[in-house]
Design a protein around this motif. Sequence first.
Motif, mmCIF file in Angstrom:
data_model
loop_
_atom_site.group_PDB
_atom_site.id
_atom_site.type_symbol
_atom_site.label_atom_id
_atom_site.label_comp_id
_atom_site.label_asym_id
_atom_site.label_seq_id
_atom_site.Cartn_x
_atom_site.Cartn_y
_atom_site.Cartn_z
ATOM 1 N N ARG A 77 70.005 87.880 -14.041
ATOM 2 C CA ARG A 77 70.085 88.613 -12.781
ATOM 3 C C ARG A 77 68.552 89.168 -12.625
ATOM 4 N N ARG A 78 68.222 89.374 -11.305
ATOM 5 C CA ARG A 78 66.928 90.005 -10.855
ATOM 6 C C ARG A 78 66.829 91.545 -11.323
ATOM 7 N N GLY A 79 65.627 91.926 -11.820
ATOM 8 C CA GLY A 79 65.330 93.192 -12.287
ATOM 9 C C GLY A 79 64.572 93.374 -13.435
ATOM 10 N N SER A 80 64.409 94.740 -14.138
ATOM 11 C CA SER A 80 63.518 94.881 -15.200
ATOM 12 C C SER A 80 64.250 94.368 -16.476
ATOM 13 N N PRO A 81 63.657 94.117 -17.641
ATOM 14 C CA PRO A 81 64.118 93.283 -18.532
ATOM 15 C C PRO A 81 65.488 93.930 -19.096
ATOM 16 N N SER A 82 65.427 95.340 -18.953
ATOM 17 C CA SER A 82 66.837 96.065 -19.458
ATOM 18 C C SER A 82 68.009 95.566 -18.622
ATOM 19 N N GLN A 83 67.550 95.432 -17.354
ATOM 20 C CA GLN A 83 68.771 94.898 -16.504
ATOM 21 C C GLN A 83 69.072 93.566 -16.374
ATOM 22 N N ALA A 84 68.001 92.689 -16.774
ATOM 23 C CA ALA A 84 68.042 91.390 -16.346
ATOM 24 C C ALA A 84 68.288 90.551 -17.385
ATOM 25 N N LEU A 85 68.170 90.864 -18.754
ATOM 26 C CA LEU A 85 68.262 90.050 -19.945
ATOM 27 C C LEU A 85 69.986 90.493 -20.492
ATOM 28 N N LYS A 86 70.535 89.327 -20.962
ATOM 29 C CA LYS A 86 71.475 89.381 -21.685
ATOM 30 C C LYS A 86 71.437 88.550 -22.970
ATOM 31 N N PHE A 87 71.742 89.121 -24.116
ATOM 32 C CA PHE A 87 71.872 88.595 -25.409
ATOM 33 C C PHE A 87 73.138 87.632 -25.460
ATOM 34 N N GLN A 88 73.099 86.436 -25.886
ATOM 35 C CA GLN A 88 74.151 85.490 -26.266
ATOM 36 C C GLN A 88 74.089 84.811 -27.370
ATOM 37 N N ASN A 89 75.247 84.639 -28.079
ATOM 38 C CA ASN A 89 75.348 83.849 -29.315
ATOM 39 C C ASN A 89 76.024 82.592 -29.387
ATOM 40 N N ASP A 90 76.421 82.192 -28.146
ATOM 41 C CA ASP A 90 76.919 80.770 -28.017
ATOM 42 C C ASP A 90 76.512 79.763 -27.037
ATOM 43 N N LEU A 91 74.969 79.919 -27.126
ATOM 44 C CA LEU A 91 74.749 78.736 -26.160
ATOM 45 C C LEU A 91 74.527 77.431 -26.935
ATOM 46 N N PRO A 92 74.522 76.148 -26.403
ATOM 47 C CA PRO A 92 74.455 74.914 -27.182
ATOM 48 C C PRO A 92 73.224 74.820 -27.731
ATOM 49 N N ILE A 93 72.837 74.198 -28.854
ATOM 50 C CA ILE A 93 71.562 73.798 -29.234
ATOM 51 C C ILE A 93 71.335 72.368 -28.350
ATOM 52 N N PRO A 94 70.061 72.295 -27.878
ATOM 53 C CA PRO A 94 69.900 71.139 -27.165
ATOM 54 C C PRO A 94 69.581 69.831 -28.013
ATOM 55 N N THR A 95 69.740 68.657 -27.343
ATOM 56 C CA THR A 95 69.565 67.432 -27.913
ATOM 57 C C THR A 95 68.003 66.775 -27.562
ATOM 58 N N PRO A 96 67.293 66.344 -28.463
ATOM 59 C CA PRO A 96 65.980 65.920 -27.717
ATOM 60 C C PRO A 96 66.215 64.664 -27.071
ATOM 61 N N SER A 97 65.329 64.456 -26.216
ATOM 62 C CA SER A 97 65.466 63.051 -25.554
ATOM 63 C C SER A 97 64.053 62.212 -25.831
ATOM 64 N N PRO A 98 63.933 61.074 -25.684
ATOM 65 C CA PRO A 98 62.939 60.239 -26.108
ATOM 66 C C PRO A 98 61.464 60.881 -25.823
ATOM 67 N N GLY A 99 60.456 61.021 -26.911
ATOM 68 C CA GLY A 99 59.454 61.521 -26.537
ATOM 69 C C GLY A 99 59.455 63.018 -26.821
ATOM 70 N N SER A 100 60.588 63.938 -27.010
ATOM 71 C CA SER A 100 60.636 64.974 -27.390
ATOM 72 C C SER A 100 61.112 65.479 -28.753
ATOM 73 N N VAL A 101 60.926 66.631 -29.178
ATOM 74 C CA VAL A 101 61.542 67.117 -30.387
ATOM 75 C C VAL A 101 62.217 68.287 -30.583
ATOM 76 N N LEU A 102 63.097 68.658 -31.447
ATOM 77 C CA LEU A 102 63.980 69.939 -31.420
ATOM 78 C C LEU A 102 63.032 70.883 -32.543
ATOM 79 N N VAL A 103 62.737 71.960 -31.813
ATOM 80 C CA VAL A 103 61.936 72.926 -32.427
ATOM 81 C C VAL A 103 62.656 74.188 -33.029
#
Length: 339
Positions: free
Chosen positions: A16-42
């Motif tokens: 959401r819009r706001g200061s970091p304490s208002q706008a940020l949310k910590f999540q532990n269930d986001l999918p790990i992305p898969t690299p497309s051609p020319g990209s790497v996973l860091v």
Amino acid sequence: MATPAGTTQKAWRVVRRGSPSQALKFQNDLPIPTPSPGSVLVKIQAAALNPVGYKLMKLLPNLIAGRPHVTEHDVAGVIANGNGTEFKEGDSVLGLVDNSKKQGALAQYAVIPAEGLVHIPPTLSLAQAAGLSLVGLTAVQGLVDILHIKAGQRIFINGGSSAVGALAIQIAKTEKCHVTTSCSGGKIEGVKSLGADEILDYTASPLWNQLSSATTPYQFDAIFDAVGTTALFTHSKAYLSPKGTYVSIVPEMNGVFGTLWGLFETSCRPTWLGGTPRTFKFFSMKPSKKNLQYLADLAREGKLTVPVDSEYAMEDTLKAYERLMTGHANGKVVVNITH
């Protein structure tokens, strides 16, 4: 092992819009992305915060900002999946994450184009490597690519104690320029250690006044403004060569009307209406492997370092933003990413 053990990851997302304490949310269930051609996973090990991060959280509405997305850009880490590129698993790299893909630096993993990464030089710590990309690219593009600085030139860098200014001083000295810069009195020794030839205390009196009234007149070949100070440009006829150029990375932020007026004064007002008879340019940093390699090579040769103010654990990211928002950080504020 750099390879992910599972399919999900932890991350801080702007929801959401706001200061970091208002706008940020910590999540532990986001999918790990898969690299497309020319990209790497860091596998991200450290992420550096930048003022533009929290400023955009406060300023832009959700639709324009494309929320929710993981925040920040600067990373240092190891290759988890080289995906057939020049990089192999376990290589230590630094670079930028593109937020337009909903990714960001404050996550355990990110997919990054191989063209946006370089190997971390052994002279930099993980925290320093994380803090190099955005500010370093801004400094080198402004000084080398736009101002085309040359040996023997006299350069003024406004904001020598800022993260961008600190890198700009070192780059200008590497190019054998004479560097005059500005900072507050308490930061003079730190800025001097970066190689500046002359330092002005901006808290003593307005910089334009100090430069205009100096006993020995200043005559700069170029001015690089890492702060955004309209008056420094509008008075620059007194100290910037007629053929010199004034480059700024940001406008002076002074409320909506004040900011718009500053943009008019610097970019729109013609000389026949009282405008300043000097060349003014705004620019925005663009990812560049060539520039990033230039910076890494300077660091490898011991000619460039990245000042780090403080480091925080991933769970203390909000405290890290609090430190950054004080405006008193002496270098980069870095978040160490836990796995």
